[in-house]
Design a protein around this motif. Sequence first.
Motif: not given
Length: 875
Positions: A233-243
């Motif tokens: 996984l490579i995050p594309q946006q900032a913030g708290d991301i829930t899977i």
Amino acid sequence: MKRIVSLIFLFAACTLAFAQAGIKVQMPNVVAADEQFNVTFIIESDDAPSEFSWDPGSDFQLVWGPQKGHSTSTSIINGKRSKSSQYTYTYVLMPKKTGKFSIPEARAVIKGNALNSLRTSVEVVSGSSSSSSGGSQTQGSSSGSNQTSGEIARDDLFLKLSLSRSNVVVGEPITATLKLYQRVNIAGFEDAKFPTFNGFWSQETFAPTNIEFKRESYNDNIYNTAVLRSYVLIPQQAGDITIEPAELVCLVNVRAPSTGINSIFDSFFQDDYRTIRKRITSESCKVHVSKLPAGAPASFGGGVGKFDMMVSLSKDSLKTHDAASLFVTVSGKGNVSLLQAPKINFPPDFEVYDVKITENTDKSGGNISGSRTFEYPFIPRSHGHFEFGPVEYSFYDVSNSKYVSLNSGPVVVDVAKGNESASTQAGTQLQSGSLRKDVKSLGSDIRFIRTRKAGFSEKGSLFLGSGLFIALLVLIFVAAGVLCFVLDRILARRADVAGTKNRTATKMARKRLSLAQGYLNNNLYTAFYEELHKALLGFISDKLNMDSADMSKENVSAALIKAGVSETLSESFTSLLDACEFARYAPDAGHEAMDAHYRSAVEVISSIDASMKGKKNNVSGAVTALVAIFMLLPLSASAAQEEYPESQWNAGVEAYAEGDWTSAREAWMSIEQLGLESVDLYYNIGNAFFKEGDYAHAILYYERALKLDPSDADSRFNLEFANSLIQDKIDSVPEFFLKTWNRKLCWLLSSGAWVGLFLFLLALTLAGALLFYLAKTSANKRLGFFGALLCLLFSLASLSFSIWQKNDYFSQDEAIVTAAVSSVKSSPASDTAKDLFILHEGTKVGILDTVGSWNNIELSDGRQGWIRSSDLELI
């Protein structure tokens, strides 16, 4: 030679036999403290060991063993027969305590050669075992009272999604592993649903077709575990991301509860198991993603991790028109799959083709490691010594929390002169030994900013509907009315014979007086008075439109008084008539009397004419006032215009020319914050955003500039260029061709220009109507009618185009996505709605409806959905 060959074969056979002989250890890697387990030593050899010894040590209790075994296998492949033998020694051990322990080495002797086993380890935990048997299992059997009753405890069967890290920056790779933990008897699986990983770039790295279990310790208990999926996984946006959680339905065999009194043989001959379905879900995971720090170098290619770079040429020696390639290989650990090609400025005479990308990555670890090679094919068209570069590539080093720039140094290419004729087509002749070719574009960029003074206006103050527009519209109709009145009077005067005689009465009288003066100068007494008498009577006849038969002294006096002449002046005129009649029949009174009568006649005629003209209106004064109004309107409009903020504008122009895009944008946006706007202002702000790399806001301000003036070619060019750089490519639904033509025609001019054209055509329409109304010939009437009709149609079309642009200006039904990544939902809710599609920054959408903090949007291809209002900015 035979002896040498025999020795070689003998040595190879001995080496092979020795290499094949060894001691393998087979045992579980984790056991329970109360669990007996097997340790099996396997020796593969054609000869039986003459000696074997092993001591379990002080950490384990020997329960039983060794149990010796021997097996032989024979295989025939392609007519070739092979035989292998295997000897086994099995021990049953019982742990004495918990912990991680090493198994002592075993020793065996075969034909005088001593062999030792490798040292292995086993972990002893205090929890219960996943199996009731002592050996290693691939699937656990049922255990516990809950399974017997048909219920499965939560701790006996569950899914777990493990992340290699949960606090990362944008672009930092994460390894996600979905693992099944079980201590039951699983017969199969159904309805697997894996996470979608919204907000991440994701790639499967492990997806087994056959699930294999192995023993593993978790929370001090032993489970049979199997990896179902592994992802990078490579995050594309900032913030708290829930899977989101994963789901799986497991088919579990459980023992059916016994009913009644059964025989002791029932459990042997009857199947007392049944299969139940158990749905399990993993827990959702939250990843905190931080933004990359500001100040990224211009050569930053999106890399996050730790990388090295190598630059090489495919050929050491080149000739003109030879194909070659420049290879840039970026290798290391990090988001290798998302590395962007570095920008390389080749010499102008190099013909460069599209970049080819090859990737070699290993995604099995916590980081993606590997390399990405960028191949730049090129063909030199001129010979000489070329030096370009250096190739620069920057990445963000997570371990040191800073940007790191890699530099290859200058790239040197020596190109020898090749065969020029080989590059030309057949039949092409070279003139003077040189190749002729078109001038090529070396690059593309947005057009430069506007440096001239911009005419600012208050936001929302368009020319159409303004006070100036209404004043000009009223003025055109008033001018047409005045002109119609004046022309009508002029034609009426020309048709009025009596009025014409009235206006020329003084002129005719002065002409007769000039004849009388000639007789006076010649001292012709009778002729003088006759001509003077004719002049007086002719003046009254023309001025008062009286017949000769009605011109008695009484009638003349009454008519003069009625026309507004004073009684004294009227009496002077009648007295002068009497003097002329008396002198015609009386003796000569002398030259002095003639001169006195002449002067008196000139004075009386002038006084009467002046007295009668005083009652008429001065039309020329009205026309002069009308012209003055026309001349004062532009001056009043200019005086009402806002004062020009020259200092902020010039500061922005200077900062942009020096490459300080941020200062230029802030200077121009300070003008916008004053409530002023113009096409040039929005265009320059869009250029500054584009140079900063903020394509979304650049597109937003180009769209705002085109809302003010759809005919601005520079804004439209830069908008199309910026749209070519955004990520989302959406095909628009084709519209009716007449609507397309109408829109293109409307975009030829701005709203203000269309209004000016409307006023001009309206004036021509009224002029044609006047021509039709006042013309005397049928040809002029037809010209006026059809000219007025044609101008009216064009004026209404111009007005409709201006109204169309004004409605577009005030409409709030279009917006630009300004969030880096935005998820479009099926309804205005984040929890219950489904994700329909993903939009990226810079995409233009239509606004259909607004509910709270959500907007219902529509794409140009017809797709609709709901998006957060904070992710959009209205045009």
